[in-house]
Design an enzyme around this catalytic site. Structure first.
Site, PDB file in Angstrom:
ATOM      1  N   TYR A   1      22.637  51.737 117.241  1.00  0.00           N
ATOM      2  CA  TYR A   1      22.119  52.763 118.141  1.00  0.00           C
ATOM      3  C   TYR A   1      22.318  54.171 117.590  1.00  0.00           C
ATOM      4  CZ  TYR A   1      21.991  48.963 121.589  1.00  0.00           C
ATOM      5  OH  TYR A   1      21.754  47.785 122.243  1.00  0.00           O
TER       6      TYR A   1
ATOM      7  N   LYS B   1      28.606  38.614 113.368  1.00  0.00           N
ATOM      8  CA  LYS B   1      27.577  37.776 112.726  1.00  0.00           C
ATOM      9  C   LYS B   1      27.917  37.783 111.234  1.00  0.00           C
ATOM     10  CE  LYS B   1      23.662  35.462 112.832  1.00  0.00           C
ATOM     11  NZ  LYS B   1      23.626  34.079 113.357  1.00  0.00           N
TER      12      LYS B   1
ATOM     13  N   ASP C   1      25.699  34.319 118.122  1.00  0.00           N
ATOM     14  CA  ASP C   1      24.699  33.388 118.664  1.00  0.00           C
ATOM     15  C   ASP C   1      25.373  32.259 119.449  1.00  0.00           C
ATOM     16  OD1 ASP C   1      25.666  32.829 116.156  1.00  0.00           O
ATOM     17  OD2 ASP C   1      23.788  32.081 115.327  1.00  0.00           O
TER      18      ASP C   1
ATOM     19  N   ASP D   1      26.175  44.999 124.139  1.00  0.00           N
ATOM     20  CA  ASP D   1      25.143  45.365 125.116  1.00  0.00           C
ATOM     21  C   ASP D   1      24.518  44.092 125.692  1.00  0.00           C
ATOM     22  OD1 ASP D   1      23.356  46.787 126.575  1.00  0.00           O
ATOM     23  OD2 ASP D   1      22.234  47.624 124.894  1.00  0.00           O
TER      24      ASP D   1
ATOM     25  N   ASP E   1      25.499  42.100 129.605  1.00  0.00           N
ATOM     26  CA  ASP E   1      24.499  41.880 130.659  1.00  0.00           C
ATOM     27  C   ASP E   1      24.356  40.390 130.952  1.00  0.00           C
ATOM     28  OD1 ASP E   1      23.995  44.589 130.868  1.00  0.00           O
ATOM     29  OD2 ASP E   1      21.824  44.322 130.995  1.00  0.00           O
TER      30      ASP E   1
END
Ligand code: NAD
Length: 366
Positions: free
Chosen positions: A142, A192, A224, A248, A252
């Site tokens: 970001y 990852k 994942d 993020d 959620d």
């Protein structure tokens, strides 16, 4: 009488409604526990664009810098959704994070038994789940540069950059270890590392720090598989620490364990030390819910829980934080319910329940 200064940024949509309930709860706790808060109300998001053409006006940023903490509602809505607009309400969020160095986003997710019907997970899967997600907030994709669109020899492309420094990983991992040590002592670091160089550095730094925290068990996991396991075995997790984008998405997703976005609180902590704690910005995880804004239907509990985090982390008012948390739990278990939790009550019915619970004549439940 202790005095605290809070920058009050209600923002757009349901933001002003839910912030008003949280503010009244903090004031009630102040009467009971002998402190006072000065609320410095400022514009942010769409409301600020309408008024002065900027999502994050300098006066708002100054007020945040002068405060012990920031309470934010939500920003955004269809009125400001034009993709060609020079500024968007959401610009304010990234601006606040980077300008105030809010590097650590904490999102607690708890499965209350009385909300089994509101969660898509089976009760035996979610029973007892209590997770703290610690998301890095000022690095990664970001914020990495270069970022943007390019065209070379007629080929159009776009680029985002995922960069982390050792220092950025160290400070978030250190905090996550400390938080895990104060809970059940289990930390899952999500990355990852089988593909990304930034994740391999992440893993190396977390391992370097681990020996300083012998009371904490550390496990590394790939993002994942974590996306799958967090919903199929949520009770496996205690504290999860991860980088900005993964955090993020996972946080959620984890909202499904709690049952509603209208319950999830968040704390974004900075590096500045205040008189009674650490400077931070506190806001519900949900957005401005334009579909129900202005109708008194919004669930204010996520914002009240965010205010409890503010009392605990930035203002050092632990008894008041416990009282707000207890009032929220009582409200979830025995109180009126808004539409997101399958009820038909309004925000003010919840406010009335919480304020009665916070009344100084009431006993603080253990
Ligand atoms: P949203 O969180 O606003 O709403 C998602 C769904 O949850 C809607 O059905 C909404 O009615 C419901 N909901 C959310 N909060 C609720 C509450 N407290 N009580 C009852 N129901 C609630 O997400 P969205 O619809 O994707 O986004 C709406 C706007 O909010 C967009 O402009 C988006 O950019 C913005 N947004 C802002 C933030 C923020 O300020 N931090 C976060 C997410 C989205």
């Amino acid at each position: 009488m202790r005095l605290h200064r809070v920058a009050y940024l209600p923002g757009d949509g349901i933001g002003p409604e839910v912030c008003s309930v949280a503010k009244r709860c903090v004031e009630a706790a102040g009467v009971r526990f002998d402190f006072e808060v000065t609320w410095d109300a400022q514009l942010v998001g769409g409301a600020a664009i309408d008024e002065i053409g900027l999502a994050l006006p300098p006066a708002t940023l100054d007020a945040c810098r002068e405060a012990d903490a920031v309470l934010l509602g939500a920003v955004g809505g269809p009125r400001w959704d034009d993709p060609s607009a020079p500024t968007r309400p959401e610009d304010a969020l990234l601006g606040l994070r980077s300008e105030l160095e809010l590097f650590a986003n904490l999102r607690p997710v708890v499965a209350h038994a009385s909300l089994d019907a509101a969660s898509p997970l089976r009760s035996e899967v979610r029973a007892g789940a209590d997770i703290l997600i610690v998301r890095e907030l000022t690095g990664g994709l970001y914020f990495g540069r270069p970022q943007g669109r390019e065209e070379h020899d007629g080929v159009e492309s776009a680029v985002d950059t995922l960069r982390y420094t050792r220092h950025e990983i160290e400070r978030i991992a250190e905090l996550a270890f400390e938080l895990a040590a104060g809970r059940r002592g289990h930390l899952t670091s999500v990355d990852k590392a089988n593909v990304l160089a930034s994740s391999r550095l992440w893993r190396e730094v977390v391992d370097d720090i681990a020996p300083r925290h012998p009371a904490v068990t550390i496990e590394h996991a790939l993002v994942d598989s974590t996306a799958y396991l967090i919903l199929t075995q949520p009770t496996h997790y205690d504290v999860i620490v991860t980088e900005n984008l993964f955090g993020d998405i996972l946080s959620d997703e984890a909202a499904a364990i709690a049952g509603s976005l209208g319950l999830l609180a968040s704390a974004s902590l900075g590096t500045r030390v205040t008189l009674h704690g650490r400077f931070g910005l506190f806001e519900p995880v949900h957005g401005s819910a334009p579909g129900i804004a202005g109708q008194g239907l919004a669930n204010p509990l996520a914002t009240v829980s965010s205010a409890a985090l503010m009392l605990r982390w930035s203002l050092g008012e632990t008894d008041a934080a416990d009282a707000l948390d207890a009032a929220v739990t009582a409200s979830i278990e025995d109180g009126p319910r808004t539409g997101d939790l399958g009820g038909s009550d309004g925000s003010e019915a919840i406010a009335g329940f919480l304020l009665a619970h916070l009344d100084e004549r009431a006993e603080v439940p253990a």
